[in-house]
Design a protein around this motif. Structure first.
Motif, PDB file in Angstrom:
ATOM      1  N   UNK A   1       4.178   6.677  10.343  1.00 28.43           N
ATOM      2  CA  UNK A   1       4.687   6.568   8.965  1.00 28.43           C
ATOM      3  C   UNK A   1       5.780   5.505   8.884  1.00 28.43           C
ATOM      4  N   UNK A   2       6.710   5.533   9.833  1.00 26.20           N
ATOM      5  CA  UNK A   2       7.829   4.586   9.819  1.00 26.20           C
ATOM      6  C   UNK A   2       7.408   3.147  10.093  1.00 26.20           C
ATOM      7  N   UNK A   3       6.440   2.955  10.972  1.00 28.76           N
ATOM      8  CA  UNK A   3       6.113   1.605  11.431  1.00 28.76           C
ATOM      9  C   UNK A   3       4.916   0.974  10.727  1.00 28.76           C
ATOM     10  N   UNK A   4       4.099   1.789  10.050  1.00 24.60           N
ATOM     11  CA  UNK A   4       2.933   1.250   9.350  1.00 24.60           C
ATOM     12  C   UNK A   4       3.014   1.545   7.840  1.00 24.60           C
ATOM     13  N   UNK A   5       3.116   2.801   7.482  1.00 18.64           N
ATOM     14  CA  UNK A   5       3.084   3.178   6.069  1.00 18.64           C
ATOM     15  C   UNK A   5       4.317   2.681   5.319  1.00 18.64           C
ATOM     16  N   UNK A   6       5.503   2.898   5.867  1.00 22.69           N
ATOM     17  CA  UNK A   6       6.732   2.501   5.167  1.00 22.69           C
ATOM     18  C   UNK A   6       6.779   1.001   4.875  1.00 22.69           C
ATOM     19  N   UNK A   7       6.467   0.133   5.837  1.00 22.89           N
ATOM     20  CA  UNK A   7       6.480  -1.297   5.503  1.00 22.89           C
ATOM     21  C   UNK A   7       5.440  -1.672   4.444  1.00 22.89           C
ATOM     22  N   UNK A   8       4.277  -1.049   4.497  1.00 22.51           N
ATOM     23  CA  UNK A   8       3.250  -1.329   3.492  1.00 22.51           C
ATOM     24  C   UNK A   8       3.771  -0.951   2.108  1.00 22.51           C
ATOM     25  N   UNK A   9       4.330   0.247   1.984  1.00 21.87           N
ATOM     26  CA  UNK A   9       4.818   0.692   0.681  1.00 21.87           C
ATOM     27  C   UNK A   9       5.976  -0.176   0.197  1.00 21.87           C
ATOM     28  N   UNK A  10       6.872  -0.539   1.083  1.00 22.35           N
ATOM     29  CA  UNK A  10       7.984  -1.415   0.693  1.00 22.35           C
ATOM     30  C   UNK A  10       7.442  -2.729   0.156  1.00 22.35           C
ATOM     31  N   UNK A  11       6.516  -3.316   0.871  1.00 23.85           N
ATOM     32  CA  UNK A  11       5.956  -4.607   0.456  1.00 23.85           C
ATOM     33  C   UNK A  11       5.198  -4.462  -0.869  1.00 23.85           C
ATOM     34  N   UNK A  12       4.450  -3.401  -1.048  1.00 24.43           N
ATOM     35  CA  UNK A  12       3.737  -3.191  -2.308  1.00 24.43           C
ATOM     36  C   UNK A  12       4.726  -3.120  -3.469  1.00 24.43           C
ATOM     37  N   UNK A  13       5.812  -2.406  -3.269  1.00 21.97           N
ATOM     38  CA  UNK A  13       6.783  -2.211  -4.346  1.00 21.97           C
ATOM     39  C   UNK A  13       7.671  -3.423  -4.591  1.00 21.97           C
ATOM     40  N   UNK A  14       8.065  -4.139  -3.536  1.00 24.52           N
ATOM     41  CA  UNK A  14       9.102  -5.149  -3.690  1.00 24.52           C
ATOM     42  C   UNK A  14       8.725  -6.566  -3.278  1.00 24.52           C
ATOM     43  N   UNK A  15       7.741  -6.730  -2.412  1.00 26.18           N
ATOM     44  CA  UNK A  15       7.350  -8.071  -1.919  1.00 26.18           C
ATOM     45  C   UNK A  15       5.838  -8.124  -1.728  1.00 26.18           C
ATOM     46  N   UNK A  16       5.088  -8.077  -2.822  1.00 24.97           N
ATOM     47  CA  UNK A  16       3.640  -7.914  -2.712  1.00 24.97           C
ATOM     48  C   UNK A  16       2.864  -9.137  -2.224  1.00 24.97           C
ATOM     49  N   UNK A  17       3.492 -10.296  -2.143  1.00 21.96           N
ATOM     50  CA  UNK A  17       2.755 -11.479  -1.688  1.00 21.96           C
ATOM     51  C   UNK A  17       2.382 -11.358  -0.210  1.00 21.96           C
TER      52      UNK A  17
END
Length: 188
Positions: free
Chosen positions: A152-168
């Protein structure tokens, strides 16, 4: 106080929830999300507006409840034969679904109508359940596995952060890069 629906298996409560959820999904397609109102949804679902207000509080909490249900995975993760392949396939699919316009809308709705954080917790639980299936299969094959929280910390969390704040730059390669960062770059 949040007014989350208390749903019994079967019975009137489940029928009301199912008909209201179906009405929301149908009306989103027909008139668009911005045109949704509680009376419109109630009319389509065959209930009174007061039923919706009593169970969900307001339109945003109803949309949040529908979004959480829509974010529930419909199938078990694919079994590709080894941990890396399973995690890569799952991470790619997760990223694709969550980064799509509908996925982003569901994420937004789930969080906006979630004053107590329970919807976010449920969405996290969906991901954790899927990861747990992947890790259990790998362990059954004798593979060494990280724990669910680490994934969750190393795969899911970065994906969700990027989707919400840095989607490029979100693509399958990014998902695979996260799995490589988690498991290392050993050859298959």
């Amino acid at each position: 106080m949040s007014r989350k629906p208390m749903v019994r298996p079967g019975g009137r409560s489940a029928r009301v929830q199912a008909s209201v959820h179906a009405a929301v999904r149908e009306l989103e397609v027909e008139v668009g999300r911005d045109a949704l109102t509680v009376p419109l949804v109630a009319n389509r679902a065959g209930v009174t507006p007061s039923t919706i207000y009593r169970r969900w509080g307001d339109l945003q909490e109803l949309l949040s409840d529908v979004a959480v249900e829509r974010l529930r995975p419909e199938t078990a993760p694919q079994d590709k034969g080894d941990l890396r392949s399973d995690l890569e396939a799952w991470a790619e699919q997760f990223l694709e679904e969550m980064a799509a316009p509908t996925g982003r809308a569901y994420i937004r709705d789930a969080l906006l109508g979630d004053p107590d954080g329970s919807n976010a917790g449920q969405c996290s639980a969906y991901a954790a359940e899927q990861i747990d299936v992947i890790l259990a299969r790998a362990a059954d094959r004798g593979e060494s596995t990280p724990d669910v929280e680490t994934v969750l910390d190393r795969v899911v969390a970065p994906v969700m952060y990027r989707i919400l704040f840095r989607p490029d730059g979100l693509d399958a390669a990014y998902a695979r890069q996260l799995v490589t960062g988690l498991l290392g770059s050993t050859e298959r």
